[in-house]
Write a protein that holds these residues in place. Structure first.
Motif, short mmCIF file in Angstrom:
data_model
loop_
_atom_site.label_atom_id
_atom_site.label_comp_id
_atom_site.label_asym_id
_atom_site.label_seq_id
_atom_site.Cartn_x
_atom_site.Cartn_y
_atom_site.Cartn_z
N THR A 74 -45.47 -16.31 2.22
CA THR A 74 -45.84 -14.91 2.05
C THR A 74 -46.56 -14.76 0.71
OG1 THR A 74 -43.56 -14.58 1.27
CG2 THR A 74 -44.05 -13.89 3.50
N GLY A 129 -49.45 -13.64 0.11
CA GLY A 129 -50.25 -12.43 -0.06
C GLY A 129 -51.75 -12.66 -0.10
N SER A 130 -52.41 -11.79 -0.82
CA SER A 130 -53.87 -11.82 -0.90
C SER A 130 -54.33 -11.87 -2.34
CB SER A 130 -54.47 -10.60 -0.20
OG SER A 130 -53.99 -9.41 -0.79
N PRO A 150 -57.09 -13.87 1.99
CA PRO A 150 -55.76 -14.47 2.01
C PRO A 150 -55.59 -15.47 0.87
CG PRO A 150 -56.82 -14.63 4.16
CD PRO A 150 -57.87 -14.18 3.19
N ALA A 155 -56.65 -17.03 6.72
CA ALA A 155 -55.38 -16.40 7.07
C ALA A 155 -54.66 -17.25 8.11
CB ALA A 155 -55.61 -14.99 7.61
N GLY A 167 -47.47 -10.94 6.26
CA GLY A 167 -48.18 -10.19 5.23
C GLY A 167 -49.63 -10.60 5.08
N ASP A 168 -50.17 -10.43 3.88
CA ASP A 168 -51.60 -10.63 3.65
C ASP A 168 -52.04 -12.07 3.76
OD1 ASP A 168 -51.50 -7.95 3.15
OD2 ASP A 168 -52.30 -8.03 1.12
N TYR A 206 -57.59 -10.11 10.58
CA TYR A 206 -57.05 -10.03 9.22
C TYR A 206 -57.09 -8.59 8.77
CZ TYR A 206 -56.08 -11.01 4.34
OH TYR A 206 -55.50 -11.04 3.09
N PRO A 241 -55.08 -6.63 5.89
CA PRO A 241 -54.07 -6.63 4.82
C PRO A 241 -53.58 -5.23 4.47
CG PRO A 241 -56.26 -6.96 3.88
CD PRO A 241 -56.44 -6.91 5.37
N ASN A 250 -48.13 -3.57 7.66
CA ASN A 250 -48.09 -4.79 8.46
C ASN A 250 -47.17 -5.83 7.81
OD1 ASN A 250 -49.93 -3.78 10.34
ND2 ASN A 250 -51.70 -4.61 9.25
N ALA A 251 -47.28 -5.95 6.48
CA ALA A 251 -46.48 -6.93 5.75
C ALA A 251 -44.98 -6.65 5.90
CB ALA A 251 -46.88 -6.95 4.28
N SER A 301 -53.66 -0.83 12.82
CA SER A 301 -54.28 -0.66 11.51
C SER A 301 -54.34 0.82 11.11
CB SER A 301 -55.70 -1.25 11.51
OG SER A 301 -56.27 -1.21 10.22
#
Length: 451
Positions: free
Chosen positions: A110, A112-113, A245, A261, A279-280, A294, A296, A300-301, A324
């Motif tokens: 996890t 993230g971004s 990602p 991702a 997650g991201d 994708y 982010p 969603n996370a 989304s």
């Protein structure tokens, strides 16, 4: 069972909390580069523009909270290597420089971004800031008292909110984007134009359809942003160009989307056994198009993190996917959307039909009422709803959640037009505005079929 969680913002935090609730006897190790977790970065623009009651409330969990639940917390630790074959993680203590390795039974990625930072001359200047984490938030907040002008690059949600925030503070503000409209990935042109008028009416300079080519530091402490069409100078520039990602360390080991991702299935499994992601760092299943994309978003996370915990021992609960759904408020006006826009559908090659409808949210005999501008997108073959968006000076954000449910449950425009909505003059009309929007869609669809 020994679980290692790499990265702890939203997906990692919810994974850890829920694993420890369901399996209090398990050994859970959490590795995080920063000294904090669970920061709600969607509030950065509000914090910068002095519209947050208490910045500490922008965190819903702390390292101590997880530690009290039973997690072993490795804060300010950077995972430098993962041996997937031997189930081993190597981490570096960023304060002491110490490096160590330890084993795991299950691994959760996890991470993230990371903000997209294009290779543009001058972008690494101290006068060009980023807008992603708590450190960035504090830097921007501190600078906000010192600057008189700001340039924001990127007119997606984060950039749009930050530009509105600087304008709210009375700063001379410029908003630049290579795309021709603000919020163009979330709304169609008719709603973007509403936002653009509000920016202009509030003194914000718009540089839309302009590609940034360089940044230049000036002797007086300002920075100049040169685009392919114009040059703009301000005390600070903030790059809000987007996110990618944060999977560079390990993405070559997995099945991924083109941007890196990790592709996960409905139980949050990656393509490697005993390795989960959320997650991201991961893909999401996008219901309007029925494929992995994708997207982010913290929402969603959070849901994916909960699902990792539910499925980490055995497959228990499937991911329902996402529409989304999102919203933003700019200059007192609400914008909310869920699912496809017409523009996004065209990019994806999807055949859709749409309608635009405007109606007051409650009866005209009330002392006040407010118009709501709405779009609805549907599949012309099945008549199933694929997307919707609303904007108004009235708070219509929850109506996007209604449209999200409609997309999730594959409702048709006909069904949405006949849903049992309440009527009370304080709140809406005898025909609720969402129902009226769906009714306009039915009328348009029927007229096309009769031709």
């Amino acid at each position: 069972m020994k679980v290692s969680i790499i990265g702890c913002t939203h997906a990692g935090t919810f994974t850890a909390m829920n694993i420890l609730k369901q399996h209090p006897d398990w050994e859970v190790d959490v590795f995080e580069r920063n000294d904090n977790l669970s920061f709600l970065s969607c509030g950065i623009a509000l914090w910068v523009s002095d519209r947050v009651s208490d910045p500490n409330k922008m965190f819903y969990a702390s390292p101590d909270d997880l530690a009290k639940m039973g997690a072993t917390m490795y804060m300010k630790h950077d995972v430098t290597n993962i041996d997937f074959d031997n189930k081993n993680v190597t981490a570096k203590n960023l304060e002491t420089g110490e490096t160590f390795s330890q084993s795991y039974d299950k691994l959760v990625l996890t991470t993230g971004s990371a903000p997209i930072v294009p290779n543009i001359p001058g972008i690494h200047s101290d006068r060009v800031a980023l807008c992603k984490n708590w450190t960035n938030a504090n830097e921007l907040r501190e600078n906000s008292d010192k600057i008189k002008s700001a340039i924001v690059i990127g007119a997606g949600y984060i950039g749009a909110e930050l530009a509105e925030g600087y304008s709210h503070l009375g700063k001379e503000t410029t908003l630049i984007d290579a795309l021709p409209d603000v919020l163009s990935k979330n709304f169609d042109v008719n709603m973007s134009k509403v936002a653009e008028k509000d920016y202009l009416d509030n003194g914000v300079t718009l540089g839309l359809g302009e590609k940034v080519e360089s940044f230049e530091d000036n002797a007086d402490g300002t920075v100049t942003v040169n685009t392919d069409k114009n040059s703009y100078t301000a005390d600070i520039a903030v790059a809000c160009i987007g996110f990618r990602p944060n999977t560079d360390l390990y993405k070559d080991e997995f099945e991924t989307l083109p941007n890196g991702a990790l592709i996960v299935d409905k139980y949050m499994h990656t393509s490697k056994p005993d390795v989960f992601s959320a997650g991201d760092a991961a893909s999401v299943f996008y219901n309007p198009t029925q494929d992995n994309q994708y997207i982010p978003l913290a929402t969603n996370a959070v849901r994916q993190g909960i699902l990792v915990a539910k499925n980490i021992e055995k497959d228990t609960m499937k991911y329902m996917g996402t529409q989304s759904s999102s919203a933003v408020e700019l200059f007192g006006r609400s914008y909310a959307s869920s699912g496809l826009t017409v523009g996004h559908a065209k990019v994806l090659g999807k055949n859709v039909e749409s309608v635009t409808f405007e109606d007051n949210y409650r009866p005209e005999f009330m002392l006040t009422t407010t118009p709501v501008l709405m779009n609805l997108v549907w599949d012309p073959e099945t008549r199933e709803i694929m997307g919707g968006a609303l904007t108004s000076m009235y708070d219509i954000a929850q109506s996007a959640n209604l449209i999200s449910v409609a997309i999730q449950k594959k409702m048709t425009i006909d069904e949405l037009s006949m849903v049992d909505f309440l009527f009370q003059p304080n709140f809406d009309k005898p025909v609720n505005y969402v129902s009226a929007l769906a009714g306009a869609a039915v009328e348009k669809a029927d007229s096309k079929e009769s031709v």
